[in-house]
Design an enzyme around this catalytic site. Structure first.
Site, PDB file in Angstrom:
ATOM      1  N   ASP A   1       5.896   6.570   3.858  1.00 15.18           N
ATOM      2  CA  ASP A   1       5.109   6.301   2.522  1.00 15.18           C
ATOM      3  C   ASP A   1       3.721   7.204   3.147  1.00 15.18           C
ATOM      4  O   ASP A   1       3.890   7.907   4.002  1.00 15.18           O
ATOM      5  CB  ASP A   1       4.909   5.158   2.052  1.00 15.18           C
ATOM      6  CG  ASP A   1       4.301   3.849   3.333  1.00 15.18           C
ATOM      7  OD1 ASP A   1       4.044   4.447   4.517  1.00 15.18           O
ATOM      8  OD2 ASP A   1       4.121   2.906   2.983  1.00 15.18           O
TER       9      ASP A   1
ATOM     10  N   ASP B   1       0.676  -4.054   6.584  1.00 16.91           N
ATOM     11  CA  ASP B   1      -0.161  -5.054   6.132  1.00 16.91           C
ATOM     12  C   ASP B   1      -1.502  -4.978   7.173  1.00 16.91           C
ATOM     13  O   ASP B   1      -2.643  -5.326   6.591  1.00 16.91           O
ATOM     14  CB  ASP B   1       0.348  -6.652   6.834  1.00 16.91           C
ATOM     15  CG  ASP B   1       1.351  -6.958   5.611  1.00 16.91           C
ATOM     16  OD1 ASP B   1       1.484  -6.312   4.660  1.00 16.91           O
ATOM     17  OD2 ASP B   1       2.146  -8.013   6.134  1.00 16.91           O
TER      18      ASP B   1
END
Length: 366
Positions: free
Chosen positions: A269, A343
């Site tokens: 991504d 995260d």
């Protein structure tokens, strides 16, 4: 390879056939890692720093141990579904069907955001919040029958489902509707309108399920041509993360049981390449660095973008191998490393500690 050269894979296949060693029941492979290595070997705009990658491996392992990071971490988030049943499978399928392109050029307080449960959600979490909110409003957003109903499921109803608490609309709204429509049709024609049937058809193979998704659903076929290679470079980001989310949500059991889950790679991504660059694991050529630093748009399938995504996959694979070399007993794979890096990058973003922006590509692939 030029057109007059023999294809080594075809030669190997013919050799197996004539020697009587061809096994048509071989375990499925996605080809993602193989393609990533090819791009890495031929990349001129993205390079890996091996020393930094080794240091990152040690740091990542230490922090994952300290935080007790595992599949259990997935269900701990307040927005992720908690039930372990078919409704959660449907939720995850819908979620990853639409899990793409949330970045914005606007300031944080003006970007697309969703108000839900007295909090404001952006990025990926704006998608999850929207789906949960829709279900609470009795909108059957995870039902393939609904997706095929053009009177009920249309651009206006989706605009309501993904309504923002700012003036910015969710990106690529029409493309999201097209993904739902296509998926509903495929599930109707091949899987009795149930994604659980698709899971069952994969026979507990993660790679097999990824390949099924890429074969049956155009909107999951995330692959591109790259100079010098006959076969396309496969990324299959959303297909892979769908399998990973099932595995993590169900803790490797039931609908999340896959015998070959470690074949899933990092999900290519824009966030994980960003933190790999932040850690010094990957470096950009001056022209590419200038594009990323300025926030210019990289077209989907551009040579720069392919190098960024593929080299990130290969970098995470090398980090995984280094962790396993140092800690053979570690229960770790590319999925957990990706979840952890994603995260961590989001935390750095929230703290205003980004040292390099993420690249900007607007597409349904991520």
């Amino acid at each position: 390879m030029s057109d007059d050269e023999a294809d080594p894979e075809l030669l190997a296949l013919l050799r197996q056939h004539f020697l009587g060693k061809l096994n048509l029941d071989d375990e499925p492979e996605t080809g993602v890692l193989e393609g990533a290595e090819y791009v890495y070997d031929n990349s001129i705009d993205v390079a890996l720093d091996m020393r930094a990658s080794k240091n990152a491996a040690a740091l990542i392992y230490e922090q994952m141990q300290q935080k007790g990071f595992s599949t259990e971490s997935w269900s701990e988030h307040e927005l992720h579904p908690k039930a372990k049943d078919e409704s959660t499978v449907a939720f995850i399928f819908t979620m990853d069907l639409l899990n793409f392109s949330f970045w914005s050029l606007l300031p944080e307080d003006e970007r697309f955001a969703v108000s839900y449960r007295d909090k404001t959600w952006t990025g990926y979490w704006s998608l999850v919040a929207s789906l949960q909110r829709a279900l609470e409003e009795d909108i059957p957003i995870t039902d393939p029958h609904y997706w095929q109903n053009e009177e009920e499921c249309n651009i206006e109803s989706l605009r309501h489902v993904f309504r923002s608490c700012t003036d910015e609309e969710i990106p690529l709204l029409e493309a999201r509707l097209a993904c739902l429509r296509e998926a509903g049709q495929v599930l109707y024609e091949k899987y009795n309108c149930s994604f659980t049937k698709c899971i069952e058809a994969a026979n507990k193979s993660a790679a097999g399920l990824v390949n099924q998704l890429a074969q049956d659903f155009d909107c999951f076929r995330d692959e591109f041509r790259f100079d010098g290679r006959r076969k396309p470079i496969r990324f299959l980001k959303r297909a892979q993360i769908l399998v990973a989310d099932l595995w993590a949500c169900f803790n490797g059991e039931g609908y999340g049981e896959f015998r070959d889950i470690d074949k899933i790679t990092m999900f290519a991504d824009y966030r994980v390449p960003q933190i790999l660059a932040t850690l010094g694991c990957i470096n950009y050529s001056p022209p590419l660095l200038a594009i990323v630093a300025r926030g210019d748009i990289l077209e989907s399938g551009h040579n720069y973008e392919i190098q960024l995504r593929a080299c990130s996959i290969w970098c995470v694979e090398l980090i995984r191998r280094e962790i396993k070399r140092q800690h053979p007993e570690a229960k770790i794979n590319a999925i957990l490393i990706d979840f952890f890096l994603y995260d961590t990058m989001k935390q750095l973003e929230a703290q205003g500690k980004e040292t390099i922006p993420h690249h900007r590509t607007r597409s349904i692939w991520y």
